[in-house]
Design an enzyme around this catalytic site. Sequence first.
Site, PDB file in Angstrom:
ATOM      1  N   GLY A 196      18.611  15.776  39.009  1.00  0.00           N
ATOM      2  CA  GLY A 196      17.713  15.111  39.488  1.00  0.00           C
ATOM      3  C   GLY A 196      17.260  16.113  41.418  1.00  0.00           C
ATOM      4  O   GLY A 196      17.362  17.522  40.778  1.00  0.00           O
ATOM      5  N   PRO A 197      16.095  15.706  42.324  1.00  0.00           N
ATOM      6  CA  PRO A 197      16.203  15.729  42.922  1.00  0.00           C
ATOM      7  C   PRO A 197      16.830  17.020  43.664  1.00  0.00           C
ATOM      8  O   PRO A 197      17.890  16.613  43.912  1.00  0.00           O
ATOM      9  CB  PRO A 197      15.251  15.310  44.115  1.00  0.00           C
ATOM     10  CG  PRO A 197      14.859  13.941  43.510  1.00  0.00           C
ATOM     11  CD  PRO A 197      16.285  14.009  42.299  1.00  0.00           C
ATOM     12  N   GLY A 199      19.600  18.387  46.576  1.00  0.00           N
ATOM     13  CA  GLY A 199      20.375  17.568  48.178  1.00  0.00           C
ATOM     14  C   GLY A 199      20.802  15.325  47.072  1.00  0.00           C
ATOM     15  O   GLY A 199      20.964  15.263  48.762  1.00  0.00           O
ATOM     16  N   THR A 200      20.973  15.554  46.673  1.00  0.00           N
ATOM     17  CA  THR A 200      20.975  14.266  45.908  1.00  0.00           C
ATOM     18  C   THR A 200      22.985  14.184  45.292  1.00  0.00           C
ATOM     19  O   THR A 200      23.110  13.133  45.245  1.00  0.00           O
ATOM     20  CB  THR A 200      20.337  13.748  44.497  1.00  0.00           C
ATOM     21  OG1 THR A 200      20.385  14.546  43.238  1.00  0.00           O
ATOM     22  CG2 THR A 200      19.276  13.403  45.354  1.00  0.00           C
ATOM     23  N   GLY A 201      23.306  14.901  45.364  1.00  0.00           N
ATOM     24  CA  GLY A 201      24.770  14.787  45.139  1.00  0.00           C
ATOM     25  C   GLY A 201      25.149  15.740  43.730  1.00  0.00           C
ATOM     26  O   GLY A 201      25.956  15.586  43.276  1.00  0.00           O
ATOM     27  N   LYS A 202      24.328  17.002  43.450  1.00  0.00           N
ATOM     28  CA  LYS A 202      24.448  17.048  41.393  1.00  0.00           C
ATOM     29  C   LYS A 202      26.793  17.825  41.890  1.00  0.00           C
ATOM     30  O   LYS A 202      26.908  17.823  41.008  1.00  0.00           O
ATOM     31  CB  LYS A 202      23.560  17.354  41.664  1.00  0.00           C
ATOM     32  CG  LYS A 202      22.566  16.902  41.182  1.00  0.00           C
ATOM     33  CD  LYS A 202      21.180  17.242  40.307  1.00  0.00           C
ATOM     34  CE  LYS A 202      21.210  18.546  40.883  1.00  0.00           C
ATOM     35  NZ  LYS A 202      19.892  18.017  42.325  1.00  0.00           N
ATOM     36  N   GLU A 419      -3.867  12.696  68.063  1.00  0.00           N
ATOM     37  CA  GLU A 419      -2.777  11.883  67.437  1.00  0.00           C
ATOM     38  C   GLU A 419      -3.139  10.479  67.734  1.00  0.00           C
ATOM     39  O   GLU A 419      -2.723   9.589  66.685  1.00  0.00           O
ATOM     40  CB  GLU A 419      -1.088  12.286  68.457  1.00  0.00           C
ATOM     41  CG  GLU A 419      -0.527  13.573  67.894  1.00  0.00           C
ATOM     42  CD  GLU A 419      -0.369  14.199  66.678  1.00  0.00           C
ATOM     43  OE1 GLU A 419      -0.151  13.244  65.772  1.00  0.00           O
ATOM     44  OE2 GLU A 419      -0.701  15.437  66.834  1.00  0.00           O
TER      45      GLU A 419
HETATM   46  P1  ADP Z   1      22.631  18.616  44.953  1.00  0.00           P
HETATM   47  O1  ADP Z   1      22.061  17.647  44.325  1.00  0.00           O
HETATM   48  O2  ADP Z   1      21.619  19.613  45.448  1.00  0.00           O
HETATM   49  O3  ADP Z   1      23.371  20.021  44.059  1.00  0.00           O
HETATM   50  P2  ADP Z   1      24.611  18.583  46.917  1.00  0.00           P
HETATM   51  O4  ADP Z   1      25.510  17.991  45.628  1.00  0.00           O
HETATM   52  O5  ADP Z   1      24.986  20.563  46.700  1.00  0.00           O
HETATM   53  O6  ADP Z   1      24.179  18.344  46.262  1.00  0.00           O
HETATM   54  O7  ADP Z   1      24.629  18.109  48.303  1.00  0.00           O
HETATM   55  C1  ADP Z   1      24.786  18.543  48.898  1.00  0.00           C
HETATM   56  C2  ADP Z   1      25.912  17.672  50.206  1.00  0.00           C
HETATM   57  O8  ADP Z   1      24.962  16.351  50.500  1.00  0.00           O
HETATM   58  C3  ADP Z   1      27.169  17.926  49.364  1.00  0.00           C
HETATM   59  O9  ADP Z   1      28.004  18.294  50.353  1.00  0.00           O
HETATM   60  C4  ADP Z   1      27.726  16.161  50.713  1.00  0.00           C
HETATM   61  O10 ADP Z   1      27.938  16.795  52.229  1.00  0.00           O
HETATM   62  C5  ADP Z   1      26.091  15.622  50.743  1.00  0.00           C
HETATM   63  N1  ADP Z   1      25.371  14.207  49.662  1.00  0.00           N
HETATM   64  C6  ADP Z   1      24.753  14.973  49.176  1.00  0.00           C
HETATM   65  N2  ADP Z   1      24.418  13.542  47.838  1.00  0.00           N
HETATM   66  C7  ADP Z   1      25.524  12.475  48.697  1.00  0.00           C
HETATM   67  C8  ADP Z   1      25.733  11.258  47.750  1.00  0.00           C
HETATM   68  N3  ADP Z   1      25.583  10.735  47.214  1.00  0.00           N
HETATM   69  N4  ADP Z   1      27.007  10.789  48.461  1.00  0.00           N
HETATM   70  C9  ADP Z   1      28.448  11.744  49.429  1.00  0.00           C
HETATM   71  N5  ADP Z   1      27.515  12.612  49.915  1.00  0.00           N
HETATM   72  C10 ADP Z   1      26.294  13.101  49.572  1.00  0.00           C
HETATM   73 ZN    ZN Z   2      -2.702  16.226  62.858  1.00  0.00          ZN
END
Ligand code: ADP
Ligand code: ZN
Length: 639
Positions: A196-197, A199-202, A419
């Site tokens: 997954g992209p 910051g999606t919570g992996k 703008e």
């Molecule tokens: P990655 O997918 O890049 O590993 P992270 O798990 O490190 O992403 O996510 C970074 C932070 O963003 C987490 O510590 C959390 O605070 C927040 N976050 C990301 N996805 C979720 C989610 N599905 N639910 C709750 N918090 C999330």
């Molecule tokens: Zn412009």
Amino acid sequence: MNAKNLNILLWVAVTFWLVMMLNSLTAPDQIEPRSLSYSQFLQELSDGAVKEVTIQDETIKGLRTDGSRFETYNPGDPGLVGDLLNNSVTIRAKPPEQPSVFMQVVAAWLPFIVLAGIWIWFMRRNSGGGGAGGIFNFGKSRARQHAEGEVKVTLRDVAGVEEAKEEVAELVDFLRSPQKFSNLGGRIPRGVLMVGPPGTGKTLLARAIAGEAKVPFFSISGSDFVEMFVGVGASRVRDLFEQAKKSAPCIIFIDEIDAVGRKRGAGLGGGHDEREQTLNQLLVEMDGFQGNEGIIVIAATNRADVLDPALLRPGRFDRQVVVGLPDLAGRAAILEVHMRKVPIANDVDARTIARGTPGFSGADLANLVNEAALFAARAGHSDVNMEMFEKAKDKIMMGAERRSIVMSESEKKLTAYHEAGHAIVGRLVPEHDPVHKVSIIPRGRALGVTLFLPERDRYSMSKRQLESQISSLFGGRLAEEMIFGPEQVTTGASNDIERATDIARNMVTRFGLSDGMGPLAYAEDEGEVFLGRSVTQQRQVSPETAQAIDKEVRTIIDRNYQRSKRLLNENMERLHTMAGALLKYETITKEQIDDIMADRRMREPDDHTGGSTPTTGGGTGTAQDGTAPKQPPLPAGGL
Ligand code: ADP
Ligand code: ZN
Ligand code: MG
């Protein structure tokens, strides 16, 4: 005997030996003899006061006729024995003193023993702490093992990725009660890949598993395998699986696996050998255990496309869990998770915020809540209200305001027209995202921003939408030119032009959305990220094709440039009105733009929240199309 016992034994031996040494140095003789000078001794000898002497080496110990003892040092006098005999003194001679056999052995081995002690000490220190890193543990896995209850994150803290959560929960289930599954003949997957992209919570999900699973959990990052020294990565992999086997059932989590798992045979120059060895070892280890041993390997990556196909084969990471960007409901749920940690005012509605933040990842949303809390703290509020969320959203989407920048009047005017040009064209072309806000407050590196927000989550874009975007991108530059003349046009539009060109080129070479070139892919899919592969295996196009591509791109650009120009010409009055409004208020919102476009008198911006309520509408798409072009809500403006 383990290292600890050995160590204790060693210290006992050393202490014992020290005591012996000290003893032999200072041990007092039975009766303390008085020391004499040699001449005194000779004097006493000739006086007949000496009864008996014992000669050992150069030491002479003697007994006087009166029973007292003395001691002196023999300088090597050759006549001594003669003198002694002349005075009828009893002579005893002893061979030179030999150190005891024990002392000899100790003396010979002492350096080795000390060295061994130091070595053992280092080993113990390095293998102990677990991953603290040290000079002797190259080959150690560096995995961190989490004890039960040590990780506080639970599945409750992860929201908006329900499918992934379910899959993962099933695995945890299996590890807790393997019989339940194996009785039915089910084979549990050995490897699960979370894709997954960013910051999606992996990573968060993996930590939640660690928190939930009542089994040992080893976590390591792909980059931990990569080291300067050849062979280290492979031996770390071996060590990791050895540790894991000892504590099965257990989970191994490899974060950012693309650091080791990239396609083999594609690197340029040196350095990739090491990575390949590491990857090979990983493949070997994954084949080496059976599914019923109770080890599950979970890996995470945001670049599944660069992974070596061998990794994805059945029996390895054959199960993939997609952790995608959250949809509307998912965003609301994630916001609620993070809002639990801050005091929230009554007027805050997670769903409204979620509606205004399409394309945000979980990490973005966490950041949003945090920024809002910071704004509230700065403003001295006791809780976080909707206005703070609105400010935080603007900051994240458009960049932080830079009010310190002083723009000249003419720059301001130019920015306002620029703008307004974006906004007007964006409003008039078909299927364009609605304009949400226009501002000429400098933010980040941009002097002004026009923010378009999609009404609903979007997973793919049509040809018409892409072309409309190109048109609105040209709106800014064209407005400048029309109002101030071609000589006054600034460099500020370079980013707009670049993005318009990118869209047009991708339409031709990747999306198959051009008239002339047909549905062929002429470009490597983001190959530049992996330079080695791109250079060695680039899809070559003939010079004629390259020319045809350029021509097609040109056509798309021209078409939309002309459309943009026509629209601005037809709406010159509105352009002036909007630019005027921008100069007056600096920021105008959707409602005010609506007024201008309907030729109504523009309503006053009511300060704060009202003026910037998020876009209405919205829906919950659930389809997940990983191949859709990523379209974050980027500002189209930015002079
Ligand atoms: P990655 O997918 O890049 O590993 P992270 O798990 O490190 O992403 O996510 C970074 C932070 O963003 C987490 O510590 C959390 O605070 C927040 N976050 C990301 N996805 C979720 C989610 N599905 N639910 C709750 N918090 C999330
Ligand atoms: Zn412009
Ligand atoms: Mg991560």
